[in-house]
Design an enzyme around this catalytic site. Structure first.
Site, PDB file in Angstrom:
ATOM      1  N   TRP A 101       0.832  -1.212   0.000  1.00 21.49           N
ATOM      2  CA  TRP A 101       0.000   0.000   0.000  1.00 21.49           C
ATOM      3  C   TRP A 101       0.855   1.245   0.000  1.00 21.49           C
ATOM      4  O   TRP A 101       0.560   2.217  -0.696  1.00 21.49           O
ATOM      5  CB  TRP A 101      -0.968   0.005   1.183  1.00 21.49           C
ATOM      6  CG  TRP A 101      -1.920  -1.146   1.139  1.00 21.49           C
ATOM      7  CD1 TRP A 101      -2.043  -2.148   2.067  1.00 21.49           C
ATOM      8  CD2 TRP A 101      -2.898  -1.445   0.121  1.00 21.49           C
ATOM      9  NE1 TRP A 101      -3.019  -3.037   1.678  1.00 21.49           N
ATOM     10  CE2 TRP A 101      -3.543  -2.636   0.500  1.00 21.49           C
ATOM     11  CE3 TRP A 101      -3.257  -0.825  -1.077  1.00 21.49           C
ATOM     12  CZ2 TRP A 101      -4.555  -3.223  -0.280  1.00 21.49           C
ATOM     13  CZ3 TRP A 101      -4.261  -1.402  -1.853  1.00 21.49           C
ATOM     14  CH2 TRP A 101      -4.889  -2.582  -1.448  1.00 21.49           C
ATOM     15  N   ASP A 168      -1.683   6.769   6.188  1.00 20.74           N
ATOM     16  CA  ASP A 168      -2.695   5.780   5.823  1.00 20.74           C
ATOM     17  C   ASP A 168      -2.905   4.885   7.039  1.00 20.74           C
ATOM     18  O   ASP A 168      -2.047   4.081   7.379  1.00 20.74           O
ATOM     19  CB  ASP A 168      -2.183   4.973   4.619  1.00 20.74           C
ATOM     20  CG  ASP A 168      -3.153   3.872   4.189  1.00 20.74           C
ATOM     21  OD1 ASP A 168      -4.191   3.696   4.848  1.00 20.74           O
ATOM     22  OD2 ASP A 168      -2.858   3.185   3.187  1.00 20.74           O
ATOM     23  N   LYS A 192     -11.865  -2.021   7.174  1.00 24.11           N
ATOM     24  CA  LYS A 192     -11.009  -2.844   8.024  1.00 24.11           C
ATOM     25  C   LYS A 192     -11.463  -2.731   9.483  1.00 24.11           C
ATOM     26  O   LYS A 192     -11.724  -3.723  10.127  1.00 24.11           O
ATOM     27  CB  LYS A 192      -9.541  -2.419   7.907  1.00 24.11           C
ATOM     28  CG  LYS A 192      -9.036  -2.215   6.480  1.00 24.11           C
ATOM     29  CD  LYS A 192      -8.728  -3.504   5.750  1.00 24.11           C
ATOM     30  CE  LYS A 192      -8.516  -3.376   4.256  1.00 24.11           C
ATOM     31  NZ  LYS A 192      -7.547  -2.415   3.769  1.00 24.11           N
TER      32      LYS A 192
HETATM   33  C1  LIG Z   1      -7.004  -2.047   2.342  1.00 19.52           C
HETATM   34  C2  LIG Z   1      -5.972  -0.992   2.383  1.00 19.52           C
HETATM   35  C3  LIG Z   1      -5.887  -0.008   1.384  1.00 19.52           C
HETATM   36  C4  LIG Z   1      -6.793   0.014   0.170  1.00 19.52           C
HETATM   37  O1  LIG Z   1      -8.032   0.440   0.526  1.00 19.52           O
HETATM   38  P1  LIG Z   1      -9.203   0.658  -0.552  1.00 19.52           P
HETATM   39  O2  LIG Z   1     -10.268   1.234   0.309  1.00 19.52           O
HETATM   40  O3  LIG Z   1      -9.505  -0.693  -1.112  1.00 19.52           O
HETATM   41  O4  LIG Z   1      -8.713   1.579  -1.585  1.00 19.52           O
HETATM   42  C5  LIG Z   1      -4.931   0.977   1.520  1.00 19.52           C
HETATM   43  N1  LIG Z   1      -4.092   0.993   2.556  1.00 19.52           N
HETATM   44  C6  LIG Z   1      -4.121   0.057   3.536  1.00 19.52           C
HETATM   45  C7  LIG Z   1      -3.168   0.133   4.673  1.00 19.52           C
HETATM   46  C8  LIG Z   1      -5.070  -0.961   3.474  1.00 19.52           C
HETATM   47  O5  LIG Z   1      -5.118  -1.887   4.435  1.00 19.52           O
END
Ligand SMILES: *Cc1c(COP(=O)(O)O)cnc(C)c1O
Length: 358
Positions: A101, A168, A192
């Site tokens: 990511w 993030d 998540k």
């Molecule tokens: C799942 C995830 C993403 C991607 O998220 P989307 O909502 O599918 O774009 C980005 N960063 C992290 C750390 C993730 O766990």
């Protein structure tokens, strides 16, 4: 059979939240309509988004100057929307590459300015968090990924940064108390730790906005969402409703402090088993192990048992444990909503399996 959901995302939600959400779909608070068919500008949804935003401010203990907005497009949209709003052409931003990511965030940011990658753990298949790198004072921001969902590593301590941190937090959002003041922007896809797929939360320090010279389409300008209270266009009504219910649940349990205590206990239980059980071993460096996504593989000599163990987990109602293809083995995602009994059920099966096979 009671199933325990270890999926990485979309992921487990509190059972009480799902029950409440189902009622809202059938007949929202007895109004004779489903929440799915009411106006996003009506009194029902207005109350929901206001409560969700207020709970977020309260649970995150947001200092003055931070705004909560609700967006679509997933965390992946934030990979470009953050640099688009914060970084002018010719300016530099610093990134740390801690996994899939993070590297996607780096790739997207490169379209908007100079991207300096301060450190990467790629050469070790991202099994640790780089530390001790120098953060350039003249960069606009430092981008971090607080929890690496795929590789099972987590920043247990954020580096002291002379520049605002953009982070993030998709996979460990609200899993522990956080001092928000070093952060310029925090983003998280809901699926998540917060709610269903379809909504992304952004927490941004408002004074950092409005500084870039490029044209920002209204839908990609954070200021639009701040000004219109996330109601510039039709927001993802249902995901915001379910997120609000999860925030209520979190508050009722005692907030992020209680969550952190529970998460530490769950992770300790599982890592202890991984370390003690002769059949399994962890993949991440111990000091960087994630409390959210626990990655492990069969120990050397036992690799041939992987498929059999995975089959047994499924037969026992433990679902979503197959590891990401870039690590292999198993990944147990034990987000906020995973009860300790779920982790205990996995540990019991691992022990039982070892008694039969080791
Ligand atoms: C799942 C995830 C993403 C991607 O998220 P989307 O909502 O599918 O774009 C980005 N960063 C992290 C750390 C993730 O766990």
């Amino acid at each position: 059979m009671k199933k325990h959901n270890f999926s990485a995302g979309p992921a487990i939600l509190p059972a009480s939240v799902i029950r409440e959400a189902a009622k809202g779909v059938a007949n929202y608070e007895g109004i004779g309509l489903s929440l799915l068919e009411v106006s996003h500008r009506g009194p029902e949804f207005t109350a929901i988004i206001e409560e969700a935003t207020a709970l977020m401010q309260e649970l995150m203990e947001l200092p003055e100057g931070y705004k909560v907005i609700w967006l679509t497009g997933g965390a992946s949209t934030q990979f470009f929307m953050a640099p688009m709003n914060l970084l002018d052409a010719g300016e530099t931003a610093a990134y740390v590459d801690t996994g899939t990511w993070a590297s996607k965030a780096i790739k997207e940011a490169k379209g908007f300015g100079n991207i300096q990658v301060l450190a990467s753990s790629k050469e070790q298949n991202y099994n640790y968090i780089p530390k001790g790198y120098k953060i350039p004072k003249d960069a606009k921001y430092l981008h971090l990924t607080s929890n690496n969902t795929i590789f099972g590593t987590q920043l247990h301590k954020f580096p002291k940064s002379p520049i605002p941190i953009v982070c993030d937090m998709s996979s460990d959002f609200l899993s522990r108390p956080l001092d928000v003041s070093p952060f310029g922007l925090i983003y998280a896809g809901a699926q998540k730790n917060l709610g269903p797929a379809g909504v992304t939360v952004v927490i941004v320090r408002e004074d950092l906005l409005g500084k870039v010279s490029r044209y920002l389409p209204s839908m990609l300008d954070y200021r639009t969402f701040i000004k219109e209270h996330s109601l510039y266009n039709t927001p993802p009504v249902f995901p915001i409703y379910v997120s609000m219910l999860t925030l209520r649940w979190l508050k009722k349990l005692g907030g992020t402090k209680v969550m952190q205590r529970r998460n530490k206990a769950k992770a300790a239980l599982l890592y202890r088993e991984i370390d003690d059980n002769p059949l399994f071993q962890g993949t991440a460096l111990k000091q960087d192990r994630s409390l959210m996504n626990v990655c492990f593989v069969m120990a050397p000599g036992y690799e041939s048992l992987e498929k059999e163990f995975l089959k047994e987990t499924e037969a026992n109602g433990l679902v979503g444990l197959k590891g990401h293809r870039s690590v292999g083995g198993f990944r147990a995602s034990i987000y906020n909503a995973m009860p300790k009994q779920g982790v205990q059920a996995l540990v019991n099966l691992m022990r039982d399996f070892a008694n039969r096979k080791a």
